[in-house]
Write a protein that holds these residues in place. Structure first.
Motif, PDB file in Angstrom:
ATOM      1  N   GLU A  86       0.824  -1.217   0.000  1.00  0.00           N
ATOM      2  CA  GLU A  86       0.000   0.000   0.000  1.00  0.00           C
ATOM      3  C   GLU A  86       0.859   1.269   0.000  1.00  0.00           C
ATOM      4  N   ARG A  87       1.951   1.218  -0.763  1.00  0.00           N
ATOM      5  CA  ARG A  87       2.840   2.370  -0.834  1.00  0.00           C
ATOM      6  C   ARG A  87       2.396   3.398  -1.862  1.00  0.00           C
ATOM      7  N   MET A  88       1.482   3.027  -2.728  1.00  0.00           N
ATOM      8  CA  MET A  88       0.957   3.959  -3.716  1.00  0.00           C
ATOM      9  C   MET A  88      -0.457   3.527  -4.064  1.00  0.00           C
ATOM     10  N   PRO A  89      -1.269   4.408  -4.617  1.00  0.00           N
ATOM     11  CA  PRO A  89      -2.629   4.029  -4.980  1.00  0.00           C
ATOM     12  C   PRO A  89      -2.622   3.049  -6.146  1.00  0.00           C
ATOM     13  N   PRO A  90      -3.667   2.243  -6.297  1.00  0.00           N
ATOM     14  CA  PRO A  90      -3.740   1.364  -7.469  1.00  0.00           C
ATOM     15  C   PRO A  90      -3.832   2.192  -8.746  1.00  0.00           C
ATOM     16  N   VAL A  91      -3.107   1.779  -9.764  1.00  0.00           N
ATOM     17  CA  VAL A  91      -3.060   2.515 -11.024  1.00  0.00           C
ATOM     18  C   VAL A  91      -3.176   1.526 -12.180  1.00  0.00           C
ATOM     19  N   ILE A  92      -3.546   2.045 -13.332  1.00  0.00           N
ATOM     20  CA  ILE A  92      -3.467   1.282 -14.575  1.00  0.00           C
ATOM     21  C   ILE A  92      -2.075   1.511 -15.146  1.00  0.00           C
ATOM     22  N   ILE A  93      -1.306   0.444 -15.314  1.00  0.00           N
ATOM     23  CA  ILE A  93       0.056   0.563 -15.837  1.00  0.00           C
ATOM     24  C   ILE A  93       0.061   0.174 -17.313  1.00  0.00           C
ATOM     25  N   VAL A  94       0.554   1.063 -18.144  1.00  0.00           N
ATOM     26  CA  VAL A  94       0.638   0.835 -19.586  1.00  0.00           C
ATOM     27  C   VAL A  94       2.106   0.816 -19.982  1.00  0.00           C
ATOM     28  N   ASN A  95       2.650  -0.369 -20.224  1.00  0.00           N
ATOM     29  CA  ASN A  95       4.025  -0.508 -20.707  1.00  0.00           C
ATOM     30  C   ASN A  95       4.010  -0.438 -22.226  1.00  0.00           C
ATOM     31  N   ILE A  96       4.843   0.434 -22.781  1.00  0.00           N
ATOM     32  CA  ILE A  96       4.873   0.659 -24.220  1.00  0.00           C
ATOM     33  C   ILE A  96       6.106  -0.009 -24.804  1.00  0.00           C
ATOM     34  N   GLY A  97       5.895  -1.002 -25.677  1.00  0.00           N
ATOM     35  CA  GLY A  97       7.008  -1.717 -26.276  1.00  0.00           C
ATOM     36  C   GLY A  97       7.108  -1.486 -27.768  1.00  0.00           C
ATOM     37  N   GLN A  98       8.317  -1.159 -28.236  1.00  0.00           N
ATOM     38  CA  GLN A  98       8.534  -1.042 -29.676  1.00  0.00           C
ATOM     39  C   GLN A  98       8.407  -2.415 -30.322  1.00  0.00           C
ATOM     40  N   SER A  99       7.870  -2.422 -31.538  1.00  0.00           N
ATOM     41  CA  SER A  99       7.644  -3.675 -32.242  1.00  0.00           C
ATOM     42  C   SER A  99       8.234  -3.586 -33.659  1.00  0.00           C
ATOM     43  N   PRO A 100       8.906  -4.682 -34.107  1.00  0.00           N
ATOM     44  CA  PRO A 100       9.106  -5.957 -33.423  1.00  0.00           C
ATOM     45  C   PRO A 100      10.132  -5.851 -32.302  1.00  0.00           C
ATOM     46  N   ALA A 101       9.970  -6.717 -31.286  1.00  0.00           N
ATOM     47  CA  ALA A 101      10.805  -6.642 -30.094  1.00  0.00           C
ATOM     48  C   ALA A 101      12.287  -6.827 -30.412  1.00  0.00           C
ATOM     49  N   LYS A 102      12.595  -7.603 -31.462  1.00  0.00           N
ATOM     50  CA  LYS A 102      14.006  -7.844 -31.806  1.00  0.00           C
ATOM     51  C   LYS A 102      14.706  -6.569 -32.250  1.00  0.00           C
ATOM     52  N   ASP A 103      13.935  -5.570 -32.668  1.00  0.00           N
ATOM     53  CA  ASP A 103      14.508  -4.294 -33.107  1.00  0.00           C
ATOM     54  C   ASP A 103      14.305  -3.190 -32.084  1.00  0.00           C
ATOM     55  N   ALA A 104      13.930  -3.560 -30.864  1.00  0.00           N
ATOM     56  CA  ALA A 104      13.545  -2.562 -29.863  1.00  0.00           C
ATOM     57  C   ALA A 104      14.666  -1.577 -29.549  1.00  0.00           C
ATOM     58  N   MET A 105      15.897  -2.045 -29.470  1.00  0.00           N
ATOM     59  CA  MET A 105      17.000  -1.147 -29.116  1.00  0.00           C
ATOM     60  C   MET A 105      17.158  -0.035 -30.147  1.00  0.00           C
ATOM     61  N   THR A 106      17.095  -0.401 -31.420  1.00  0.00           N
ATOM     62  CA  THR A 106      17.217   0.605 -32.483  1.00  0.00           C
ATOM     63  C   THR A 106      16.007   1.523 -32.507  1.00  0.00           C
ATOM     64  N   LEU A 107      14.813   0.946 -32.365  1.00  0.00           N
ATOM     65  CA  LEU A 107      13.584   1.723 -32.467  1.00  0.00           C
ATOM     66  C   LEU A 107      13.409   2.671 -31.285  1.00  0.00           C
ATOM     67  N   ARG A 108      13.797   2.240 -30.082  1.00  0.00           N
ATOM     68  CA  ARG A 108      13.657   3.121 -28.918  1.00  0.00           C
ATOM     69  C   ARG A 108      14.612   4.312 -29.025  1.00  0.00           C
ATOM     70  N   THR A 109      15.781   4.089 -29.617  1.00  0.00           N
ATOM     71  CA  THR A 109      16.697   5.207 -29.842  1.00  0.00           C
ATOM     72  C   THR A 109      16.052   6.246 -30.746  1.00  0.00           C
ATOM     73  N   GLN A 110      15.395   5.784 -31.789  1.00  0.00           N
ATOM     74  CA  GLN A 110      14.702   6.684 -32.698  1.00  0.00           C
ATOM     75  C   GLN A 110      13.581   7.429 -31.983  1.00  0.00           C
ATOM     76  N   ASP A 111      12.811   6.718 -31.167  1.00  0.00           N
ATOM     77  CA  ASP A 111      11.623   7.301 -30.540  1.00  0.00           C
ATOM     78  C   ASP A 111      11.938   8.226 -29.371  1.00  0.00           C
ATOM     79  N   PHE A 112      12.968   7.932 -28.605  1.00  0.00           N
ATOM     80  CA  PHE A 112      13.178   8.625 -27.340  1.00  0.00           C
ATOM     81  C   PHE A 112      14.157   9.785 -27.423  1.00  0.00           C
TER      82      PHE A 112
END
Length: 274
Positions: A86-112
């Motif tokens: 009970e350290r924080m209120p309940p929340v909806i957590i939305v994890n955003i993953g680049q697709s396809p996952a095998k290219d995530a490192m390259t794609l996250r660099t582009q996006d972030f």
């Protein structure tokens, strides 16, 4: 003959067990969806962790957006553990993953990354403005339409390049998120665009924002120095409406710091108002 028969039986049994697929592990109160960014032209995997009683309650919940899909199991655990801590209120957590996952490192660099990275750091990047536009005009409306959300209470968590993007969002859309956790943000130089924009973008915020910044004392990328420099800049600017803290976690490096900074940062930005 008996020993031969037993041996044949054991071999057959082993083969049978090996050929039977094991059931997949399912995390309770989770969902997976996909959304395509119209301007970027790429799909994103959304890994959703819902509060324990979401299906039967009529309550609306804050939404926490988490950059990088690989953080999903850890975030789902924090959600589950919070039922008891009970350290924080309940929340909806939305994890955003680049697709396809095998290219995530390259794609996250582009996006972030707000600006292209030098070749010494791998190159690429410069698509942060488009990714922010996608979040603001497509992803957040989709989540608000699909789930019972509280649009007045949004959080954003990012690590490394995701942490840099979180600071970029604070400067470019200061009213979009009310709680931000930036762990070991990838501020590679103290003349980064984040530093330059902070001087005018953070002079005064249109609404209160809580910001948790952190880095590991043993960071191997030099980010302890640049993150500290950014905090010193905040100390000079004293942005009106920005409630921030900075923590250096002893003995942690760029990647290990997540295991302590994520929960601690979330507990701090979601702490009850005094």
């Amino acid at each position: 003959m008996f020993l031969i028969a037993v041996a044949i039986f054991m071999i057959g049994s082993s083969a049978s067990v090996a050929q039977t697929p094991a059931p997949a592990v399912t995390l309770s109160d989770t969902e997976q969806r996909t959304i395509t960014a119209s301007k970027i032209g790429r799909p994103y995997d959304l890994f959703i962790s819902l509060p324990e009683n979401y299906a039967i309650s009529k309550q609306s919940y804050p939404v926490l957006y988490v950059l990088d899909g690989w953080h999903f199991p850890f975030m789902a655990y924090i959600q589950e553990n919070n039922i008891y801590s009970e350290r924080m209120p309940p929340v909806i957590i939305v994890n955003i993953g680049q697709s396809p996952a095998k290219d995530a490192m390259t794609l996250r660099t582009q996006d972030f990354s707000p600006t292209p990275l030098p070749q010494s750091l791998g190159g690429g990047g410069g698509g942060a403005a488009m990714f922010l536009d996608f979040m603001e005009h497509e992803l957040i409306p989709f989540i608000d339409h699909t789930y019972r959300t509280n649009p007045a209470d949004r959080g954003l968590l990012g690590h490394s390049l995701g942490g840099e993007f979180a600071l970029y969002v604070l400067e470019q859309r200061p009213a979009l998120f009310q709680r931000i956790v930036a762990a070991s943000p990838a501020l590679f130089t103290d003349d980064d665009v984040i530093f330059k924009d902070a001087r005018h973008a953070l002079s005064a915020l249109p609404a209160p924002v809580r910001l948790d910044l952190s880095v590991g004392s043993d960071d191997e990328l030099g980010l302890a120095k640049t993150t500290t420099a950014f905090v010193h800049l905040l100390d000079q600017l004293k942005p009106k409406g920005l409630d921030y803290r900075f923590t250096v976690y002893p003995g942690e490096n760029h990647n290990s710091v997540r295991l302590v900074s994520f929960p601690a940062g979330l507990y701090w930005v979601y702490r009850p108002a005094k």
